[in-house]
Design a protein around this motif. Structure first.
Motif, PDB file in Angstrom:
ATOM      1  N   VAL A 207       0.345   5.718   9.378  1.00 31.69           N
ATOM      2  CA  VAL A 207       1.725   5.770   9.866  1.00 31.69           C
ATOM      3  C   VAL A 207       1.915   4.651  10.880  1.00 31.69           C
ATOM      4  O   VAL A 207       1.228   4.609  11.911  1.00 31.69           O
ATOM      5  CB  VAL A 207       2.031   7.132  10.518  1.00 31.69           C
ATOM      6  CG1 VAL A 207       3.496   7.176  10.952  1.00 31.69           C
ATOM      7  CG2 VAL A 207       1.722   8.269   9.570  1.00 31.69           C
ATOM      8  N   LEU A 208       2.830   3.743  10.584  1.00 30.54           N
ATOM      9  CA  LEU A 208       3.068   2.590  11.450  1.00 30.54           C
ATOM     10  C   LEU A 208       4.235   2.865  12.388  1.00 30.54           C
ATOM     11  O   LEU A 208       5.340   3.201  11.943  1.00 30.54           O
ATOM     12  CB  LEU A 208       3.381   1.345  10.604  1.00 30.54           C
ATOM     13  CG  LEU A 208       2.391   0.995   9.480  1.00 30.54           C
ATOM     14  CD1 LEU A 208       2.836  -0.291   8.790  1.00 30.54           C
ATOM     15  CD2 LEU A 208       0.977   0.865  10.008  1.00 30.54           C
ATOM     16  N   ASN A 209       3.991   2.736  13.686  1.00 28.73           N
ATOM     17  CA  ASN A 209       5.078   2.802  14.660  1.00 28.73           C
ATOM     18  C   ASN A 209       5.538   1.382  14.953  1.00 28.73           C
ATOM     19  O   ASN A 209       4.852   0.619  15.646  1.00 28.73           O
ATOM     20  CB  ASN A 209       4.608   3.500  15.937  1.00 28.73           C
ATOM     21  CG  ASN A 209       4.984   4.964  15.947  1.00 28.73           C
ATOM     22  OD1 ASN A 209       6.153   5.317  16.080  1.00 28.73           O
ATOM     23  ND2 ASN A 209       3.986   5.823  15.778  1.00 28.73           N
ATOM     24  N   VAL A 210       6.689   1.034  14.406  1.00 27.43           N
ATOM     25  CA  VAL A 210       7.146  -0.356  14.447  1.00 27.43           C
ATOM     26  C   VAL A 210       8.128  -0.584  15.591  1.00 27.43           C
ATOM     27  O   VAL A 210       8.701   0.358  16.143  1.00 27.43           O
ATOM     28  CB  VAL A 210       7.811  -0.761  13.112  1.00 27.43           C
ATOM     29  CG1 VAL A 210       6.840  -0.589  11.960  1.00 27.43           C
ATOM     30  CG2 VAL A 210       9.084   0.038  12.862  1.00 27.43           C
TER      31      VAL A 210
ATOM     32  N   ASN B 151       0.845  -1.188   0.000  1.00 28.08           N
ATOM     33  CA  ASN B 151       0.000   0.000   0.000  1.00 28.08           C
ATOM     34  C   ASN B 151       0.886   1.246   0.000  1.00 28.08           C
ATOM     35  O   ASN B 151       1.670   1.451   0.926  1.00 28.08           O
ATOM     36  CB  ASN B 151      -0.910   0.014   1.223  1.00 28.08           C
ATOM     37  CG  ASN B 151      -1.879  -1.156   1.250  1.00 28.08           C
ATOM     38  OD1 ASN B 151      -2.240  -1.694   0.204  1.00 28.08           O
ATOM     39  ND2 ASN B 151      -2.298  -1.565   2.443  1.00 28.08           N
ATOM     40  N   LYS B 152       0.766   2.074  -1.035  1.00 27.88           N
ATOM     41  CA  LYS B 152       1.655   3.229  -1.176  1.00 27.88           C
ATOM     42  C   LYS B 152       1.504   4.235  -0.033  1.00 27.88           C
ATOM     43  O   LYS B 152       2.462   4.907   0.345  1.00 27.88           O
ATOM     44  CB  LYS B 152       1.388   3.928  -2.513  1.00 27.88           C
ATOM     45  CG  LYS B 152       1.771   3.103  -3.733  1.00 27.88           C
ATOM     46  CD  LYS B 152       1.459   3.853  -5.026  1.00 27.88           C
ATOM     47  CE  LYS B 152       1.817   3.019  -6.244  1.00 27.88           C
ATOM     48  NZ  LYS B 152       1.473   3.725  -7.507  1.00 27.88           N
ATOM     49  N   ASN B 153       0.306   4.350   0.490  1.00 26.16           N
ATOM     50  CA  ASN B 153       0.053   5.374   1.511  1.00 26.16           C
ATOM     51  C   ASN B 153       0.142   4.839   2.935  1.00 26.16           C
ATOM     52  O   ASN B 153      -0.369   5.451   3.869  1.00 26.16           O
ATOM     53  CB  ASN B 153      -1.308   6.031   1.257  1.00 26.16           C
ATOM     54  CG  ASN B 153      -1.306   6.831  -0.024  1.00 26.16           C
ATOM     55  OD1 ASN B 153      -0.299   7.449  -0.381  1.00 26.16           O
ATOM     56  ND2 ASN B 153      -2.408   6.798  -0.751  1.00 26.16           N
ATOM     57  N   VAL B 154       0.800   3.714   3.089  1.00 25.99           N
ATOM     58  CA  VAL B 154       1.146   3.187   4.417  1.00 25.99           C
ATOM     59  C   VAL B 154       2.644   3.362   4.588  1.00 25.99           C
ATOM     60  O   VAL B 154       3.435   2.789   3.841  1.00 25.99           O
ATOM     61  CB  VAL B 154       0.751   1.706   4.565  1.00 25.99           C
ATOM     62  CG1 VAL B 154       1.229   1.161   5.904  1.00 25.99           C
ATOM     63  CG2 VAL B 154      -0.761   1.536   4.435  1.00 25.99           C
ATOM     64  N   ILE B 155       3.029   4.202   5.534  1.00 22.91           N
ATOM     65  CA  ILE B 155       4.443   4.513   5.743  1.00 22.91           C
ATOM     66  C   ILE B 155       4.803   4.239   7.203  1.00 22.91           C
ATOM     67  O   ILE B 155       3.937   3.965   8.042  1.00 22.91           O
ATOM     68  CB  ILE B 155       4.761   5.982   5.389  1.00 22.91           C
ATOM     69  CG1 ILE B 155       4.020   6.947   6.338  1.00 22.91           C
ATOM     70  CG2 ILE B 155       4.395   6.269   3.936  1.00 22.91           C
ATOM     71  CD1 ILE B 155       4.385   8.406   6.167  1.00 22.91           C
TER      72      ILE B 155
END
Length: 689
Positions: free
Chosen positions: A275-278, A135-139
Motif C-alpha cells: 500500500v503506497l501512501n503518496v 504490479n497488480k498487488n501494489v495499490i
C-alpha cells in the motif's frame, strides 16, 4: 437574509462547513463544486483518525444540511473560469454542465469568495520503482480506503484472496528532490497508514502488517496514542525505505528490498499486498491565475501575512481554507473554514454580534485574536487576563515559525489593536470566580484589581494557553550548568545574551511521548529547527546538533525548515526510544553520549550548551476553570473538544469554546486560525438561534 452573498469554491469538508456557517449567518451562498457529488475525498474514506469514527457518519449530515438549507445554491460539475471585481462586488464566470451534456455559462455576483478546493493524490506511477500500474498487488492508500469503506474486506486485486502479509510504504513521491515528485511532507500520510494498519490488524489478526517509514509523524492530538495502540496490537513499524518492489507474474507475490536502519541489515521481504501512501498536491492548478491570488511554487495559496491572517489571500475579499493552503487533516481544514467565515463576516460588516457579549478568558495571542475578531463582528467583548500584562508566552519568544518574524512585532500590533478597540473591555490581574448558566448564556463573576464584577455574556471563549514542561532532574536540568529548555533559549536569543557557544546540542522529546505524557509535543521539533537555523545563521562556526527519535517537520514549511537546517550544517542524530542520550559531568566539563541508531555506534559530544525540547502542558488554572465551566478535561489535561474533526473549537458544554494551546500544543499560526474559527463558530451559532 442579510445583504451580500459569498461564493464558496469546493465542496469538500471545508467548503461544506464554510457554506453552512455562512448560510446560518443569513448570507446567500453559492457552493461551486467541480465533481458531480459533494464531499471531496471524505466520502471515499472508511474511518477518520484518531477516533476511528465512520467517515460517512461525519460527512453525510453535512452534505444533507447544505442541500436542504434555503440560503445555499449548489452548482455541481461547475468550474470558475474567471473572476472580476473586488471585495463587495465580485463577478464570477462559471461553466456548468447542462442536462443535455454540454456546458452552460453562468455569471454569479458575490461580495466575497472562499476557496476550499482541497487536495488530490499524485499519480503513484511516477515513482516507477514501486511498479504501481504494473504490479497488480501494489495499490494506493486511497484504493485501500475504498475497500475498507465498501464491505470492509481487504483482498489482493490479482486473485481476490485475503492477504497474509501487507506492507505500507510511506513518503511515496513526497519529501523527494526528484523533479516529478514533491519536496514537502504531506502531513497526514503517516497517520493514514497507522489507522489503516490498525484496522487491518484488527480484521486480519493473523496477518503480518508492516509500516515502512522515514519519520513517523504522529503529531496531532491523540495521534501518537493511536500509533502506540497499533504497535501494541502487532503492527510492525520499520524505519526504512524500499528500493524496489517486484511482483511474481504467476503468483502475484511481491518482493521488497530495504535496509533496516535499526539493525543496519538488508532485508528481503515477501508480501501479498503493498500500500503506497503518496504525496498530496493542490486540486486546482490554475487557482492563482483564475482568482488572481498569490500561490507558492507548489500551487498552494500563499497568505500575505500568515501569522496574523492565516486564511487571507493576496486579493482582499478572497479567503482560503483546507488543502488549497497546503496539506491538512480534516480538523485543520474545518478550523480554517470557520476562520474564513469570520474573516468574510468581518469584511462584509454583517454585525452579527450587535447587542451581544462574549467573555474571552486569556489574553495571549489566541485570546487577543479571538477578542478582536469578535469585536469586529460587533460583539461586546470582556477580555480577562490573570497576569498583569497581556501577551502570554508570546512575550518570551524571539522569532516565530514559519516566517521568522519577531514575536514582539506581532505582540505589539495585537496589543495596540486590543487597547484601541472600543468594543473590547480589558481586565488584567483578573480571574473568573464563578459562572452560572442563564437563559441567555452565562452569568460570570470576575475578580480584578478594580474589584468584583458580574458580567452577563452569551458565550465564553477559553484561551488560557499552556505552559512549557519543566524537566527537573531530566538530562541534568536544574543540576548541571548550561542545560536549558527551548523557551529559555528563546529568551536568551531575544535579549541577545546567548554569546557564541562552540557546540550546542538539542535533545528532542524530553518529557513527551512518555507514560505520563503520551502525546507528541507537536511544536518541539519545528521550534528546535527554527532556533537551530537562527544559531547557524548568527554564528556559522557554532556546531549545532539535534538529537531526535522522529523529526516532526510536517507540511510544506516544516520540511523546508528541515532542509534549510541541514544545508546550514545542523547535524541530526537519531536515537532509539529505549536508548536516550546520557549527559554526564566528567572532570569539570559536560560530556554527552548518544547511540546513533543509523550509524550503529556511540557518539561523544562536549557541548557548551544543552537545550531540551519539552512539550507544552496544561496551565495550573486549567482544571479550576474547567470545573467552573463544567467542561471535562481530556486525558492529557487539556480542554476537551466536542469533535476533533468537525467541532475542533467547541467544548461539550454548549456556549463554551476553546482556542490556542488551551486545547493542546499549537503553533502561533494554528492558534490564530483557531481564534478566528471561534469567532466564526460563535457568530454562526448565535445568528441561527
Amino acid at each position: 437574509m442579510v445583504g451580500g452573498s459569498v461564493a464558496v469554491i469546493g465542496a469538500g469538508v471545508a467548503g461544506l462547513c464554510a457554506s453552512l456557517a455562512l448560510a446560518k449567518l443569513g448570507v446567500k451562498v453559492y457552493l461551486i463544486e467541480k465533481q458531480p457529488k459533494l464531499g471531496g475525498l471524505t466520502p471515499q474514506l472508511s474511518r477518520v483518525f484518531p477516533t476511528l469514527r465512520d467517515a460517512k457518519e461525519l460527512i453525510n449530515p453535512l452534505i444533507e444540511a447544505c442541500r436542504n438549507h434555503p440560503n445555499i445554491t449548489i452548482l455541481t460539475e461547475a468550474e470558475v473560469r474567471s473572476v472580476e471585481g473586488s471585495l463587495g462586488d465580485f463577478t464570477l464566470h462559471v461553466s456548468e454542465a447542462s442536462q443535455s451534456g454540454g456546458q452552460t455559462e453562468k455569471t454569479l455576483k458575490a461580495s466575497a469568495i472562499i476557496v476550499a478546493t482541497g487536495l488530490r493524490p499524485i499519480d503513484a506511477g511516477i515513482v516507477k520503482e514501486y511498479g504501481y500500474g504494473r504490479n497488480k498487488n501494489v495499490i494506493t492508500a486511497l484504493e485501500l480506503e475504498r475497500m475498507l469503506s465498501s464491505d470492509g474486506r481487504v483482498v489482493r486485486p490479482s486473485d481476490g484472496e485475503s492477504p497474509k502479509c501487507v506492507v505500507f510504504v510511506q513518503c511515496v513521491g513526497s519529501r523527494s528532490l526528484r523533479s516529478s515528485e514533491k519536496p514537502y511532507c504531506s502531513k497526514v500520510c503517516c497517520m493514514t497508514a497507522v489507522k489503516q494498519a490498525y484496522e487491518l490488524k484488527k480484521s486480519l489478526p493473523d496477518a503480518e502488517v508492516y509500516v515502512l517509514y522515514t519519520d513517523l509523524r504522529a503529531y496531532g492530538r491523540g495521534w501518537q496514542e493511536l500509533a502506540d495502540e497499533a504497535k501494541a496490537c502487532g503492527v510492525r513499524f520499520v524505519r526504512a525505505r524500499p528500493s524496489e518492489i517486484l511482483e511474481d507474474p504467476e503468483t502475484g507475490e511481491l518482493t521488497l528490498w530495504y535496509e533496516d536502519t535499526e539493525t543496519r541489515e538488508m532485508v528481503e521481504l515477501k508480501a501479498d499486498l503493498a500500500v503506497l501512501n503518496v504525496a498530496s498536491t493542490a486540486c486546482w492548478p490554475s487557482l492563482g491565475d483564475v482568482l488572481g491570488v498569490d500561490v507558492d511554487e507548489h500551487g498552494f495559496v500563499r497568505p500575505p501575512n500568515p501569522l496574523a491572517s492565516p486564511v487571507d489571500t493576496s486579493r482582499p475579499g478572497v479567503y482560503a481554507a483546507g488543502g488549497c493552503l497546503g496539506p491538512a487533516d480534516i480538523g485543520e481544514a474545518v478550523i480554517q473554514a470557520y476562520a474564513a467565515v469570520a474573516r468574510a463576516s468581518e469584511a462584509l460588516a454583517l454585525n452579527i454580534g450587535d447587542g451581544r457579549s462574549i467573555l474571552v478568558v486569556g489574553a495571549g495571542v489566541a485570546g487577543m485574536t479571538a477578542a478582536l475578531a469578535l469585536a469586529r463582528q460587533a460583539f461586546n467583548v470582556y477580555l480577562v487576563e490573570k497576569e498583569g500584562e497581556i501577551g502570554g508566552l508570546l512575550r518570551r519568544l524571539d522569532r516565530l515559525y514559519p516566517t521568522g518574524e519577531k514575536a514582539e512585532q506581532l505582540l505589539n500590533w495585537l496589543a495596540e489593536q486590543v487597547k484601541s478597540e472600543g468594543k473590547i473591555r480589558l481586565y488584567t490581574s483578573a480571574t473568573v470566580k464563578k459562572a452560572e448558566r442563564t437563559s441567555r448564556g452565562f452569568l460570570v463573576e470576575i475578580s480584578a484589581k478594580t474589584g468584583e464584577e458580574t458580567l452577563e455574556v452569551d458565550a465564553i471563549v477559553v484561551a488560557i494557553g499552556a505552559q512549557p514542561y519543566q524537566p527537573l532532574g531530566e538530562c541534568g536540568y536544574g543540576e548541571l550548568e548550561g542545560v536549558i529548555t527551548q523557551i529559555e533559549l528563546e529568551e536568551r536569543l531575544k535579549e541577545d545574551r546567548l554569546g557564541t557557544p562552540r557546540t550546542v546540542v538539542m535533545i528532542q522529546c524530553v518529557g513527551a511521548r512518555t507514560p505520563e505524557r503520551p502525546y507528541c509535543g507537536k511544536i518541539c521539533c519545528i521550534t528546535a529547527l527554527k532556533n537551530a537555523i537562527q544559531l547557524k545563521q548568527k554564528s556559522p562556526s557554532t556546531e549545532v546538533y539535534v538529537l531526535y527519535e522522529d523529526i516532526q517537520a510536517y507540511g510544506v514549511d516544516g520540511e523546508a525548515h528541515y532542509r534549510l537546517a541541514q544545508s546550514l550544517g545542523v547535524r541530526f542524530i537519531r536515537f532509539a526510544e529505549a536508548n536516550p542520550p546520557r549527559l554526564l559531568y566528567v572532570e569539570g566539563r559536560k560530556v554527552l553520549r548518544v547511540e546513533d541508531s543509523l550509524l550503529g555506534r556511540e557518539i561523544t559530544l562536549s557541548p557548551d550548551l544543552v537545550v531540551l525540547s519539552t512539550p507544552l502542558t496544561p496551565t495550573e488554572a486549567a482544571a479550576g476553570l474547567a470545573s467552573l465551566l463544567g467542561v471535562q478535561l481530556a486525558p492529557d489535561g487539556f480542554m476537551r473538544v466536542t469533535d476533533t474533526k468537525l467541532m475542533p473549537v467547541d467544548t461539550p458544554v454548549d456556549g463554551v469554546y476553546v482556542c490556542g494551546t488551551a486545547s493542546g500544543p499549537a503553533t502561533v499560526q494554528e492558534a490564530v486560525a483557531q481564534a478566528y474559527a471561534v469567532a466564526g463558530r460563535i457568530a454562526s451559532k448565535l445568528a441561527s438561534q
